[in-house]
Enzyme design. Structure first.
Site, PDB file in Angstrom:
ATOM      1  N   TYR A 164     -30.556 -29.843 105.352  1.00  0.00           N
ATOM      2  CA  TYR A 164     -30.312 -29.124 106.571  1.00  0.00           C
ATOM      3  C   TYR A 164     -29.418 -28.124 106.077  1.00  0.00           C
ATOM      4  CZ  TYR A 164     -29.298 -27.523 111.298  1.00  0.00           C
ATOM      5  OH  TYR A 164     -29.315 -26.659 112.171  1.00  0.00           O
ATOM      6  N   SER A 193     -26.752 -21.602 110.840  1.00  0.00           N
ATOM      7  CA  SER A 193     -25.890 -23.065 111.369  1.00  0.00           C
ATOM      8  C   SER A 193     -24.445 -22.857 110.686  1.00  0.00           C
ATOM      9  CB  SER A 193     -26.373 -24.226 111.366  1.00  0.00           C
ATOM     10  OG  SER A 193     -25.357 -25.311 111.575  1.00  0.00           O
TER      11      SER A 193
END
Length: 250
Positions: A145, A135
């Protein structure tokens, strides 16, 4: 006929990879937790593209599920797409540690183990590739994350460097905001994200396949996100953390 195994294959970027690879003539192995949804996805791909589609229901946060996919990869595939992932609604201190550990299991341990299961056969056949979906968050600071996705990028780069000169490739794919189920599943409020920052999953996959073909180690689809990552590298970490905290969720 080349073959590909895709994790998180029934929605979002994983489903877009399945469509693209089926259109390119790949036989597919679809991995996801929901066996009914897998069956529906597989039948749609068979009917539309006329390719062979195998389904493998597995929870990659559970040892038995992860081991089952490892065994299938050792049988041989030409392309592995490590796409399965999830996000948390709360900030780091608001999330139960058990949920954080599940994230690390999926984003880090599963990526490591599945890559290592696939690569020996690829090297023996002198062909193949692994795409690890990370990401843009990997380049910024946003809890576990972003930390786990930063690990994916570093791991992919390191592995690609070790394979330099061979015909086997490893690439990290780092998309920005993509219109998928991801944010809804995590109950994230993304109403504050400007429309111009949203990408389609099919566009992300198209750029990823182009970057993989040219031998990139890291793919950041879309010029807007390339610019954001470039600027982010020049800005002090504390400031990027404040910006990502305000932009990411309310």
């Amino acid at each position: 006929m080349p073959s590909a195994l895709i994790t998180g294959a029934t929605a979002g970027i994983g489903a877009a990879f399945a469509r693209r690879l089926a259109a390119d003539g790949f036989s597919l192995v679809l991995v996801a937790r929901d066996d009914k949804r897998l069956a529906v996805s597989a039948e749609e791909l068979r009917l539309r593209y006329g390719v062979r589609v195998e389904v493998l229901p597995a929870d990659l946060t559970a040892e038995d599920g992860l081991a089952a996919v490892e065994r299938r990869l050792r049988e041989g595939v030409d392309l592995l797409v490590n796409n399965a992932g999830f996000g948390h609604r709360g900030t780091f201190l608001d999330v139960p540690v058990s949920d954080e550990l599940r994230m690390l299991k999926l984003h880090c341990e599963a990526v490591l183990r599945l890559t290592m299961a696939a690569l020996p056969g690829m090297r023996e056949r002198d062909r193949g590739a692994v795409v690890n979906v990370a990401s843009v968050a990997a380049f910024f600071t946003r809890g576990t994350y972003s930390a786990s996705k930063a690990w994916v990028v570093n791991f992919s780069r390191s592995t690609a460097a070790e394979l330099a000169g061979e015909r086997v490739r490893v690439m990290a794919l780092c998309p920005g905001f993509v219109r998928t189920e991801f944010h809804d599943r995590a109950s994230m409020d993304v109403s504050g994200i400007p429309g111009v920052l949203w990408l389609s999953a099919d566009k992300v996959v198209a750029e990823a396949m182009r970057d993989l073909a040219r031998g990139a180690w890291v793919s950041v689809p879309d010029l807007r996100y390339k610019a954001i990552v470039a600027v982010g590298r020049l800005v002090p970490g504390k400031l990027t953390g404040q910006v990502s905290r305000r932009l990411g969720r309310r």
